[in-house]
Design a protein around this motif. Structure first.
Motif, PDB file in Angstrom:
ATOM      1  N   LEU A  16       0.836  -1.192   0.000  1.00  0.00           N
ATOM      2  CA  LEU A  16       0.000   0.000   0.000  1.00  0.00           C
ATOM      3  C   LEU A  16       0.873   1.245   0.000  1.00  0.00           C
ATOM      4  N   GLY A  17       0.550   2.166  -0.887  1.00  0.00           N
ATOM      5  CA  GLY A  17       1.276   3.423  -0.949  1.00  0.00           C
ATOM      6  C   GLY A  17       2.554   3.383  -1.762  1.00  0.00           C
ATOM      7  N   GLN A  18       2.893   2.220  -2.319  1.00  0.00           N
ATOM      8  CA  GLN A  18       4.104   2.113  -3.123  1.00  0.00           C
ATOM      9  C   GLN A  18       3.758   1.739  -4.555  1.00  0.00           C
ATOM     10  N   ALA A  19       4.733   1.946  -5.453  1.00  0.00           N
ATOM     11  CA  ALA A  19       4.570   1.526  -6.843  1.00  0.00           C
ATOM     12  C   ALA A  19       4.786   0.021  -6.954  1.00  0.00           C
ATOM     13  N   GLY A  20       4.222  -0.572  -7.998  1.00  0.00           N
ATOM     14  CA  GLY A  20       4.432  -1.988  -8.244  1.00  0.00           C
ATOM     15  C   GLY A  20       5.794  -2.253  -8.856  1.00  0.00           C
ATOM     16  N   ALA A  21       6.077  -3.528  -9.098  1.00  0.00           N
ATOM     17  CA  ALA A  21       7.368  -3.920  -9.648  1.00  0.00           C
ATOM     18  C   ALA A  21       7.457  -3.585 -11.131  1.00  0.00           C
ATOM     19  N   ALA A  22       8.653  -3.189 -11.541  1.00  0.00           N
ATOM     20  CA  ALA A  22       8.894  -2.902 -12.965  1.00  0.00           C
ATOM     21  C   ALA A  22       9.335  -4.149 -13.716  1.00  0.00           C
ATOM     22  N   ARG A  23       9.891  -5.128 -12.976  1.00  0.00           N
ATOM     23  CA  ARG A  23      10.404  -6.345 -13.606  1.00  0.00           C
ATOM     24  C   ARG A  23      10.009  -7.558 -12.776  1.00  0.00           C
ATOM     25  N   LEU A  24       9.962  -8.700 -13.448  1.00  0.00           N
ATOM     26  CA  LEU A  24       9.692  -9.982 -12.803  1.00  0.00           C
ATOM     27  C   LEU A  24      10.905 -10.883 -12.960  1.00  0.00           C
ATOM     28  N   LEU A  25      11.335 -11.509 -11.865  1.00  0.00           N
ATOM     29  CA  LEU A  25      12.392 -12.518 -11.893  1.00  0.00           C
ATOM     30  C   LEU A  25      11.771 -13.863 -11.538  1.00  0.00           C
ATOM     31  N   GLN A  60      -1.270  -5.296   4.203  1.00  0.00           N
ATOM     32  CA  GLN A  60      -0.677  -4.074   3.653  1.00  0.00           C
ATOM     33  C   GLN A  60      -0.289  -4.236   2.187  1.00  0.00           C
ATOM     34  N   PHE A  61      -0.985  -5.123   1.498  1.00  0.00           N
ATOM     35  CA  PHE A  61      -0.738  -5.328   0.068  1.00  0.00           C
ATOM     36  C   PHE A  61      -2.032  -5.131  -0.703  1.00  0.00           C
ATOM     37  N   GLU A  62      -1.883  -4.781  -1.953  1.00  0.00           N
ATOM     38  CA  GLU A  62      -3.035  -4.665  -2.840  1.00  0.00           C
ATOM     39  C   GLU A  62      -2.645  -5.151  -4.235  1.00  0.00           C
ATOM     40  N   ILE A  63      -3.660  -5.474  -5.025  1.00  0.00           N
ATOM     41  CA  ILE A  63      -3.457  -5.849  -6.427  1.00  0.00           C
ATOM     42  C   ILE A  63      -4.323  -4.922  -7.253  1.00  0.00           C
ATOM     43  N   GLY A  64      -3.684  -4.060  -8.010  1.00  0.00           N
ATOM     44  CA  GLY A  64      -4.406  -3.025  -8.732  1.00  0.00           C
ATOM     45  C   GLY A  64      -5.215  -3.526  -9.903  1.00  0.00           C
ATOM     46  N   ASP A  65      -4.788  -4.645 -10.499  1.00  0.00           N
ATOM     47  CA  ASP A  65      -5.478  -5.174 -11.677  1.00  0.00           C
ATOM     48  C   ASP A  65      -5.962  -6.589 -11.384  1.00  0.00           C
ATOM     49  N   LYS A  66      -7.137  -6.683 -10.820  1.00  0.00           N
ATOM     50  CA  LYS A  66      -7.708  -7.980 -10.456  1.00  0.00           C
ATOM     51  C   LYS A  66      -7.979  -8.817 -11.703  1.00  0.00           C
TER      52      LYS A  66
END
Length: 390
Positions: free
Chosen positions: A88-97, A221-227
Motif C-alpha cells: 500500500l502506498g508504493q509503486a508496483g514492480a517494474a520487472r519480474l524474476l 498491507q498489500f493490494e493488487i491493482g489489476d484484479k
C-alpha cells in the motif's frame, strides 16, 4: 468381475480425496444459502468459508484475514504475478524474476511484458543460483522487482532457498512470491519464517477437492491493482464471484488433516520414498536419480533408466497396475520434454526417460512392494527386447 489392486504414486499431480474431506464437502454441498446473504442460511455458508479460511491459514502460519480463495494454484499465481501487486502506498514492480524450473503457471501465467522478465538459472541439482540473483538485483539498483520462486519443485521435489532469496529481495525494497503448492502439507511451511510477501496453494495436492486454491498474503498491507476476476466484492475485493462453499470447506478439512500429523507423516513418507528409490537402484544399477544430492520433499523422487523412454514406461507401469508420472500433469496429459530437466542440464536422452514417483497420505508399504515388482518386470522386458534386437 474383480479387479487387481492398483498402486497410485502420482500424488504430486493430485492426491486422492481424504475421507474426512469427502464428508465435509458433502455436508457443505447441502447448505442452501449464498455466503453473501444476511439471512441464517447465508450466515451458515459464510461460517463454513471462514472456518476453512482459518484452517488454511494455520497450515502455513498466516492470518486468516490474508487468505484469498481462488479456483486453484494457477489462478492464484496469475492473480499475484502482476505489476499491480504492491505494498500500500508504493509503486508496483517494474520487472519480474522467475526461476528456470518454475511451474508453467508462473512461467506462462504472469502478467508482465515478456521484455520485463528475467529467468534465474539453476544448478545441476535444480537449485536456484543465488549468486546470479544477487548480481542481477545489484544490476537493477533501486528498480523495484517481483521475484517468484517455488518452495518445492513439482517434478523433482527439490527445495529452493526461499528464505535466503527473500532476504536479498527485501534488502532492495522489492517483493517475493513463492509457489508452495507442492510443499504445504508435506513439510513445515511458515510464511513469516520464510520472509515472503505472497504464497500460493492448491487443495488437491493435500487430499482436498480439485478446483480450489488460495493466494495468501503476508499482511493486509498489500493490494493488487489489476484484479483477474472482477464484479462483486467477494474475498475482500481480491476475487469476485460467489464462493464455492463446498470446495472451500473441503480445502479447510484437507489443510487440517495434513497439519495434524505433518512431522510423523513426513518421516513415514521419507522412509517409503527411500525404499522405493533403493529398489530402483537395485533393479537398474545404472539408473539416474534426479537431484539426489539436493534437499528434496520427503515424498518425491524422479529417476531415469538408460534406454527406457518415459512414454513407453508409463504405459507399461500402468498396465502393471502402477500409476506414475513423467513430470507435471498440468498441460495436456501428453509426455513432452521437461523444461525443468533442461534447466538442470540433464542429458537429453536420459531426460526423455525420467519418471516421477510421488507418495502421499494413502501410500502404504504394500504400494512400494508392488511398485518394485512392476519396475522389475518393466526393466526385465526392456532388456529382453534390447537383447533380441541386438
Amino acid at each position: 468381475m474383480t479387479f487387481s489392486p492398483r498402486t497410485y504414486l502420482d500424488h504430486n499431480a493430485t492426491s486422492p480425496l481424504r475421507p474426512e474431506v469427502a464428508e465435509t464437502v458433502l455436508r457443505a454441498l447441502q447448505l442452501p444459502g449464498n455466503a453473501s446473504s444476511v439471512h441464517a442460511e447465508g450466515r451458515a455458508a459464510r461460517a463454513e468459508i471462514e472456518k476453512a479460511r482459518d484452517k488454511v491459514a494455520r497450515l502455513v502460519g498466516a492470518r486468516a484475514k490474508n487468505v484469498v480463495f481462488t479456483s486453484g494454484g494457477t489462478e492464484a499465481a496469475n492473480l499475484v504475478l502482476t505489476p499491480g501487486f504492491r505494498r500500500l502506498g508504493q509503486a508496483g514492480a517494474a520487472r519480474l524474476l522467475v526461476g528456470a524450473a518454475e511451474h508453467p503457471c508462473v512461467l506462462n501465467g504472469h502478467r508482465f511484458p515478456d521484455g520485463d522478465v528475467d529467468t534465474i538459472p539453476v544448478d545441476d541439482q535444480g537449485v536456484l543460483d543465488l549468486v546470479w540473483l544477487r548480481a542481477q538485483l545489484d544490476k537493477f539498483g533501486d528498480e523495484r522487482v517481483l521475484l517468484s520462486i517455488q518452495l518445492a519443485n513439482n517434478e523433482t521435489g527439490v527445495l529452493q532457498p526461499v528464505a535466503e532469496a527473500a532476504r536479498l529481495v527485501h534488502e532492495r525494497g522489492s517483493l517475493i512470491h513463492t509457489d508452495a503448492v507442492q510443499a504445504a502439507g508435506r513439510i513445515p511451511v511458515d510464511i513469516a519464517a520464510l520472509g515472503i510477501d505472497a504464497m500460493t496453494l492448491s487443495a488437491h495436492k493435500l487430499g482436498g477437492p480439485k478446483g480450489i486454491g488460495a493466494l495468501i498474503l503476508a499482511s493486509d498491507q498489500f493490494e493488487i491493482g489489476d484484479k483477474l476476476v472482477r464484479g462483486g466484492g467477494q474475498e475482500k475485493g481480491f476475487r469476485a464471484g460467489t464462493e464455492n462453499v463446498a470446495a472451500i470447506a473441503g480445502f479447510g478439512a484437507a489443510a487440517e488433516g495434513a497439519l495434524a500429523d505433518l512431522e510423523d507423516e513426513a518421516e513415514r513418507l521419507r522412509g517409503l520414498r527411500d525404499e522405493a528409490e533403493a529398489q530402483v537402484r537395485r533393479i537398474a544399477p545404472d539408473a539416474l536419480v534426479v537431484a539426489s544430492a539436493a534437499e528434496r520433499l520427503p515424498n518425491t523422487f524422479a529417476f531415469a533408466i538408460p534406454g527406457l523412454k518415459a512414454e513407453t514406461a508409463l504405459i507399461a507401469f500402468d498396465l502393471a497396475g502402477v500409476a506414475l508420472s513423467s513430470g507435471s500433469a498440468c498441460s495436456s496429459g501428453k509426455v513432452k520434454r521437461s523444461h525443468v530437466l533442461d534447466a538442470m542440464g540433464v542429458e537429453p536422452t536420459l531426460a526423455e526417460g525420467v519418471l516421477r514417483v510421488s507418495l502421499g497420505w494413502s501410500t502404504t508399504k504394500e504400494d512400494v512392494i508392488r511398485f518394485a515388482e512392476a519396475c522389475e518386470r518393466v526393466v526385465g522386458t526392456l532388456y529382453k527386447r534390447k537383447a533380441s534386437a541386438a
